[in-house]
Design a protein around this motif. Structure first.
Motif, PDB file in Angstrom:
ATOM      1  N   MET A   1       0.860  -1.176   0.000  1.00 49.19           N
ATOM      2  CA  MET A   1       0.000   0.000   0.000  1.00 49.19           C
ATOM      3  C   MET A   1       0.902   1.233   0.000  1.00 49.19           C
ATOM      4  SD  MET A   1      -2.912   1.414   2.663  1.00 49.19           S
ATOM      5  CE  MET A   1      -3.851  -0.065   2.658  1.00 49.19           C
ATOM      6  N   TYR A   2       0.520   2.240  -0.728  1.00 48.14           N
ATOM      7  CA  TYR A   2       1.276   3.474  -0.756  1.00 48.14           C
ATOM      8  C   TYR A   2       0.367   4.639  -0.368  1.00 48.14           C
ATOM      9  CZ  TYR A   2      -0.610   2.976  -5.492  1.00 48.14           C
ATOM     10  OH  TYR A   2      -1.436   2.740  -6.552  1.00 48.14           O
TER      11      TYR A   2
ATOM     12  N   GLN B   1     -10.903  -6.498  -2.923  1.00 45.72           N
ATOM     13  CA  GLN B   1     -10.410  -7.267  -1.776  1.00 45.72           C
ATOM     14  C   GLN B   1      -8.885  -7.312  -1.704  1.00 45.72           C
ATOM     15  OE1 GLN B   1     -12.931  -8.967  -3.856  1.00 45.72           O
ATOM     16  NE2 GLN B   1     -14.365  -7.804  -2.642  1.00 45.72           N
ATOM     17  N   GLY B   2      -8.247  -6.161  -1.875  1.00 45.37           N
ATOM     18  CA  GLY B   2      -6.812  -6.068  -1.657  1.00 45.37           C
ATOM     19  C   GLY B   2      -5.924  -6.138  -2.875  1.00 45.37           C
ATOM     20  N   LYS B   3      -6.492  -6.285  -4.054  1.00 46.38           N
ATOM     21  CA  LYS B   3      -5.646  -6.341  -5.248  1.00 46.38           C
ATOM     22  C   LYS B   3      -5.024  -4.983  -5.554  1.00 46.38           C
ATOM     23  CE  LYS B   3      -7.920 -10.285  -7.249  1.00 46.38           C
ATOM     24  NZ  LYS B   3      -8.876 -10.766  -8.205  1.00 46.38           N
TER      25      LYS B   3
ATOM     26  N   GLY C   1     -19.384  -2.375  -4.522  1.00 43.69           N
ATOM     27  CA  GLY C   1     -18.542  -3.467  -4.066  1.00 43.69           C
ATOM     28  C   GLY C   1     -17.212  -3.552  -4.794  1.00 43.69           C
ATOM     29  N   LYS C   2     -16.963  -2.659  -5.755  1.00 42.45           N
ATOM     30  CA  LYS C   2     -15.674  -2.665  -6.456  1.00 42.45           C
ATOM     31  C   LYS C   2     -14.555  -2.207  -5.526  1.00 42.45           C
ATOM     32  CE  LYS C   2     -17.645  -1.913 -11.001  1.00 42.45           C
ATOM     33  NZ  LYS C   2     -17.813  -0.980 -12.102  1.00 42.45           N
ATOM     34  N   PHE C   3     -14.888  -1.312  -4.616  1.00 38.47           N
ATOM     35  CA  PHE C   3     -13.900  -0.864  -3.647  1.00 38.47           C
ATOM     36  C   PHE C   3     -14.579  -0.634  -2.314  1.00 38.47           C
ATOM     37  CE2 PHE C   3     -15.539   3.247  -4.971  1.00 38.47           C
ATOM     38  CZ  PHE C   3     -15.489   4.024  -3.824  1.00 38.47           C
ATOM     39  N   ASP C   4     -13.780  -0.663  -1.263  1.00 39.59           N
ATOM     40  CA  ASP C   4     -14.268  -0.231   0.039  1.00 39.59           C
ATOM     41  C   ASP C   4     -13.249   0.761   0.585  1.00 39.59           C
ATOM     42  OD1 ASP C   4     -12.208  -1.846   1.042  1.00 39.59           O
ATOM     43  OD2 ASP C   4     -13.552  -3.412   1.712  1.00 39.59           O
ATOM     44  N   TYR C   5     -13.640   1.434   1.631  1.00 36.67           N
ATOM     45  CA  TYR C   5     -12.773   2.466   2.186  1.00 36.67           C
ATOM     46  C   TYR C   5     -13.048   2.612   3.669  1.00 36.67           C
ATOM     47  CZ  TYR C   5     -16.844   5.507   2.324  1.00 36.67           C
ATOM     48  OH  TYR C   5     -18.083   6.031   2.604  1.00 36.67           O
ATOM     49  N   ARG C   6     -12.089   3.224   4.339  1.00 42.45           N
ATOM     50  CA  ARG C   6     -12.277   3.551   5.750  1.00 42.45           C
ATOM     51  C   ARG C   6     -11.415   4.771   6.065  1.00 42.45           C
ATOM     52  NH1 ARG C   6      -8.492  -0.379   5.786  1.00 42.45           N
ATOM     53  NH2 ARG C   6      -6.726  -0.150   7.200  1.00 42.45           N
ATOM     54  N   TRP C   7     -11.842   5.519   7.063  1.00 39.09           N
ATOM     55  CA  TRP C   7     -11.102   6.687   7.524  1.00 39.09           C
ATOM     56  C   TRP C   7     -10.306   6.328   8.765  1.00 39.09           C
ATOM     57  CZ3 TRP C   7     -10.667  11.058   4.799  1.00 39.09           C
ATOM     58  CH2 TRP C   7     -11.623  11.336   3.827  1.00 39.09           C
ATOM     59  N   GLU C   8      -9.084   6.801   8.837  1.00 35.71           N
ATOM     60  CA  GLU C   8      -8.249   6.680  10.027  1.00 35.71           C
ATOM     61  C   GLU C   8      -7.636   8.048  10.291  1.00 35.71           C
ATOM     62  OE1 GLU C   8      -5.365   3.564   9.564  1.00 35.71           O
ATOM     63  OE2 GLU C   8      -6.899   2.023   9.344  1.00 35.71           O
ATOM     64  N   TYR C   9      -7.030   8.178  11.472  1.00 39.79           N
ATOM     65  CA  TYR C   9      -6.374   9.434  11.802  1.00 39.79           C
ATOM     66  C   TYR C   9      -4.965   9.150  12.295  1.00 39.79           C
ATOM     67  CZ  TYR C   9      -5.479  14.093  13.528  1.00 39.79           C
ATOM     68  OH  TYR C   9      -4.932  15.337  13.717  1.00 39.79           O
TER      69      TYR C   9
END
Length: 141
Positions: free
Chosen positions: A1-2, A74-76, A51-59
């Motif tokens: 991941m970048y 799913q991670g590709k 469902g092509k992508f998912d996302y989440r917010w972090e800080y």
């Protein structure tokens, strides 16, 4: 991941053909070319609910930055968009202060492309979150 930190950005209204108007955030960085080139042309414009992508917010407290973590198939393909408080985070503050919680993000790798969706990965239906550990952005009173 970048991780990609946008160099510039703005907020506007997007009216795609055969779609309703929506609030859009255009972010520009040459590094957005990586996900653009990794995706099939049929997946460059995707809605969160497909469902092509998912996302989440972090800080990240040490960077004072929101991180939008995006995961296609799913991670590709995974990447993070970094919103530091001074910089791209100001766009988040402007949206939250106007109670605008759902946006379309246009991630462009070329400044000044002729058409809005040219040279871009488009993420529709991104819901903004205010994370308590961040202390910002502030919602309108």
């Amino acid at each position: 991941m970048y991780t990609i930190t946008p160099q510039s950005g703005n907020i506007g209204i997007i009216k795609a053909p055969h779609a309703v108007k929506t609030t859009g955030v255009t972010l520009v960085s040459p590094d957005f070319e990586k996900p653009y080139k990794a995706l099939d042309k049929h997946h460059l414009i995707s809605a969160a609910m497909t469902g092509k992508f998912d996302y989440r917010w972090e800080y990240s407290k040490e960077d004072e930055a929101y991180l939008l973590k995006v995961n296609y198939f799913q991670g590709k393909l995974e990447f993070t968009v970094r919103f530091p408080k001074k910089g791209a985070g100001e766009i988040l503050q402007a949206l939250i202060s106007k109670n605008q919680r759902v946006v379309t993000m246009v991630l462009k790798y070329k400044e000044g492309a002729r058409l809005l969706f040219d040279d871009a990965v488009v993420l529709m239906g991104i819901e903004l979150e205010v994370l308590p550990e961040a202390g910002w952005p502030q919602a309108a009173e």
